[in-house]
Design an enzyme around this catalytic site. Structure first.
Site, PDB file in Angstrom:
ATOM      1  N   SER A 246       0.446  -1.769   0.050  1.00 22.71           N
ATOM      2  CA  SER A 246      -0.325  -0.486   0.013  1.00 22.71           C
ATOM      3  C   SER A 246       0.716   1.040  -0.207  1.00 22.71           C
ATOM      4  O   SER A 246       0.505   2.275   0.381  1.00 22.71           O
ATOM      5  CB  SER A 246      -0.729   0.087   1.337  1.00 22.71           C
ATOM      6  OG  SER A 246      -1.589  -1.299   0.971  1.00 22.71           O
TER       7      SER A 246
ATOM      8  N   HIS B 221       1.647  -4.852   9.743  1.00 24.21           N
ATOM      9  CA  HIS B 221       0.707  -5.373   8.707  1.00 24.21           C
ATOM     10  C   HIS B 221      -0.525  -6.337   9.178  1.00 24.21           C
ATOM     11  O   HIS B 221      -1.327  -6.250   9.188  1.00 24.21           O
ATOM     12  CB  HIS B 221       1.282  -6.056   7.591  1.00 24.21           C
ATOM     13  CG  HIS B 221       1.968  -5.494   6.523  1.00 24.21           C
ATOM     14  ND1 HIS B 221       1.951  -4.468   5.495  1.00 24.21           N
ATOM     15  CD2 HIS B 221       3.450  -6.272   6.297  1.00 24.21           C
ATOM     16  CE1 HIS B 221       2.999  -3.907   5.089  1.00 24.21           C
ATOM     17  NE2 HIS B 221       3.764  -5.469   4.979  1.00 24.21           N
TER      18      HIS B 221
ATOM     19  N   ARG C  91      -4.589   1.223  -0.071  1.00 22.59           N
ATOM     20  CA  ARG C  91      -4.291   1.908  -1.826  1.00 22.59           C
ATOM     21  C   ARG C  91      -5.792   1.010  -2.742  1.00 22.59           C
ATOM     22  O   ARG C  91      -6.268  -0.050  -1.829  1.00 22.59           O
ATOM     23  CB  ARG C  91      -3.128   1.002  -1.952  1.00 22.59           C
ATOM     24  CG  ARG C  91      -2.910   1.912  -3.121  1.00 22.59           C
ATOM     25  CD  ARG C  91      -1.465   0.882  -3.934  1.00 22.59           C
ATOM     26  NE  ARG C  91      -0.123   1.889  -4.905  1.00 22.59           N
ATOM     27  CZ  ARG C  91       0.075   0.912  -5.590  1.00 22.59           C
ATOM     28  NH1 ARG C  91       0.842   0.431  -4.623  1.00 22.59           N
ATOM     29  NH2 ARG C  91       0.832   1.659  -7.076  1.00 22.59           N
TER      30      ARG C  91
ATOM     31  N   ARG D  82       8.679  -0.656  -7.424  1.00 15.05           N
ATOM     32  CA  ARG D  82       8.718  -0.464  -8.900  1.00 15.05           C
ATOM     33  C   ARG D  82       8.188  -0.044  -9.738  1.00 15.05           C
ATOM     34  O   ARG D  82       8.727   0.709 -10.473  1.00 15.05           O
ATOM     35  CB  ARG D  82       7.412  -2.077  -8.464  1.00 15.05           C
ATOM     36  CG  ARG D  82       7.526  -2.854  -9.510  1.00 15.05           C
ATOM     37  CD  ARG D  82       6.248  -3.974 -10.064  1.00 15.05           C
ATOM     38  NE  ARG D  82       4.800  -3.246  -9.596  1.00 15.05           N
ATOM     39  CZ  ARG D  82       4.376  -2.822 -10.439  1.00 15.05           C
ATOM     40  NH1 ARG D  82       4.587  -3.425 -11.867  1.00 15.05           N
ATOM     41  NH2 ARG D  82       2.994  -2.377 -10.348  1.00 15.05           N
TER      42      ARG D  82
HETATM   43  P1  A3P Z   1       3.843  -0.410  -7.196  1.00 13.55           P
HETATM   44  O1  A3P Z   1       4.783  -1.893  -7.023  1.00 13.55           O
HETATM   45  O2  A3P Z   1       2.632  -0.399  -7.275  1.00 13.55           O
HETATM   46  O3  A3P Z   1       4.997   0.092  -7.843  1.00 13.55           O
HETATM   47  P2  A3P Z   1       4.780  -1.323   0.134  1.00 13.55           P
HETATM   48  O4  A3P Z   1       6.455  -0.454   0.690  1.00 13.55           O
HETATM   49  O5  A3P Z   1       3.683  -1.161   1.174  1.00 13.55           O
HETATM   50  O6  A3P Z   1       5.868  -3.116  -0.214  1.00 13.55           O
HETATM   51  O7  A3P Z   1       4.149  -1.289  -1.074  1.00 13.55           O
HETATM   52  C1  A3P Z   1       5.317  -0.533  -2.411  1.00 13.55           C
HETATM   53  C2  A3P Z   1       4.131  -0.099  -3.758  1.00 13.55           C
HETATM   54  O8  A3P Z   1       4.799   0.964  -3.080  1.00 13.55           O
HETATM   55  C3  A3P Z   1       5.342  -0.641  -4.617  1.00 13.55           C
HETATM   56  O9  A3P Z   1       4.109   0.274  -5.539  1.00 13.55           O
HETATM   57  C4  A3P Z   1       6.833   0.664  -4.937  1.00 13.55           C
HETATM   58  O10 A3P Z   1       6.625   0.823  -5.864  1.00 13.55           O
HETATM   59  C5  A3P Z   1       5.585   1.739  -3.807  1.00 13.55           C
HETATM   60  N1  A3P Z   1       6.402   2.417  -3.456  1.00 13.55           N
HETATM   61  C6  A3P Z   1       7.684   2.546  -2.265  1.00 13.55           C
HETATM   62  N2  A3P Z   1       8.315   4.269  -2.689  1.00 13.55           N
HETATM   63  C7  A3P Z   1       6.979   4.964  -3.350  1.00 13.55           C
HETATM   64  C8  A3P Z   1       7.330   6.131  -2.865  1.00 13.55           C
HETATM   65  N3  A3P Z   1       8.294   6.863  -1.999  1.00 13.55           N
HETATM   66  N4  A3P Z   1       6.286   7.344  -3.652  1.00 13.55           N
HETATM   67  C9  A3P Z   1       5.337   6.560  -4.196  1.00 13.55           C
HETATM   68  N5  A3P Z   1       5.408   5.217  -4.167  1.00 13.55           N
HETATM   69  C10 A3P Z   1       6.240   4.154  -3.534  1.00 13.55           C
END
Ligand code: A3P
Length: 320
Positions: free
Chosen positions: A64, A126, A148, A281
């Site tokens: 999220s 989590h 999200r 990602r």
């Molecule tokens: P996507 O896979 O859609 O790119 P978590 O931190 O809860 O594991 O979530 C990971 C998701 O947050 C991934 O999404 C990642 O790319 C995105 N993410 C990580 N850092 C971020 C940032 N600084 N700003 C926006 N999204 C970010």
């Protein structure tokens, strides 16, 4: 760190084990699907973590934007201690600055000594609201929940969990993973129940539980940092700080582009063994449209409508 010999007794037998996600076996516990690998840490944390009133606990469903929220909350609440040139985020992954209680600090039956950490202590989890350590509820400490929209969460989770498979193992087909997620079987799922637990609690105790959405943070990070995060954290920006553009600086400093440009986030692993780079990602809202069929999208929309709308919880239609 002391080591405990006691794995807390489970209050009830685990009902079944689901292997559908391949890299992450899940087991059902009190209506939620928990990762088997982290079960002892989850139980130890529920039993032993002693929250203080000043603690700030970040809670999320996986994928999220936890990493982003950690970077922002750490930077906002520690801005008097660290300037941008010599900042811990430049050399440390956000997960090391705001550790997970159940996945890291209490994993492997460890009992960490958390008494001397500077206040406010920042931790993350989590866990669903219903499974939080009782001390978190009883201490009345502050909770920030970030969620999200289900479509982007699912797509992000699918990529993340497939990345954890050995190289010679084929990925879980998206259709198969979709049926699991839609059926409520995902880490700390059902996804919708996870959201609802925090949503209802945030309506009851808005002064202690801040409920945020990734898409909204993405759309207007300045507003959310200034008016929501900083004020809730108890570190509001002064007029002078705002005039100097500090809010925007922090926002840029913690942005996806900035964090992914740092060497530390391209290599190395978190305490719980995840490659740092796997937490980044695309970092956008609406990427689901590049992965889901119209039918999948419709199914998730319908389910979200059924489960969440009656409680007033909706998501912006990103990506359409
Ligand atoms: P996507 O896979 O859609 O790119 P978590 O931190 O809860 O594991 O979530 C990971 C998701 O947050 C991934 O999404 C990642 O790319 C995105 N993410 C990580 N850092 C971020 C940032 N600084 N700003 C926006 N999204 C970010």
């Amino acid at each position: 760190m002391a080591t405990s010999n006691i794995v807390p007794e489970l209050e009830e037998p685990l009902s079944s084990i689901e292997k559908g996600w391949k890299s992450t076996h899940l087991t059902q516990y009190q209506g939620f699907w928990l990762p088997l690998k982290f079960l002892s840490g989850i139980m130890a944390c529920r039993e032993r973590f002693e929250a203080c009133k000043d603690d700030i606990i970040l809670n999320t469903t996986p994928k999220s934007g936890t990493t982003w929220l950690k970077a922002l909350t750490f930077t906002i609440s520690n801005r008097a201690r660290h300037d941008f040139h010599n900042h811990p985020l430049l050399t440390t992954n956000p997960h090391a600055l705001v550790p997970f209680l159940e996945l890291e600090l209490y994993a492997d039956e460890q009992i960490p000594d958390l008494t001397n950490l500077p206040s406010p202590r920042l931790f993350s989890l989590h866990l669903p609201y219903e499974l939080l350590p009782t001390s978190i509820i009883e201490s009345n400490c502050r909770i920030i929940y970030l969620c999200r929209n289900p479509k982007d969460t699912f797509v992000s989770l699918w990529h993340f969990l497939n990345n954890l498979l050995p190289e010679d193992e084929p990925p879980v087909p998206m259709e198969e993973a979709f049926e699991l997620f839609h059926g409520g079987i995902s880490p700390v799922g059902p996804f919708w129940e996870h959201l609802l637990g925090y949503w209802k609690a945030s309506l009851e105790r808005p002064e202690r539980i801040l409920f945020m959405k990734y898409e909204e943070l993405k759309e207007d990070p300045t507003f959310h940092c200034r008016r929501r995060l900083a004020e809730f954290l108890g570190f509001p920006f002064s007029i002078e700080e705002e005039r100097q553009g500090l809010v925007e600086k922090i926002e840029r400093f913690c942005s996806f582009e900035s964090l992914t440009s740092l060497e530390v986030n391209k290599s190395g692993k978190t305490r719980h063994g995840m490659p740092n780079k796997n937490f980044f990602r695309r970092g956008i809202a609406g990427d689901w449209k590049n992965h889901l069929t119209a039918e999948m999208s419709e199914k998730l929309d319908q389910l979200s409508q059924q489960k969440l709308e009656a409680f007033g919880l909706t998501f912006k239609d990103v990506g359409k």
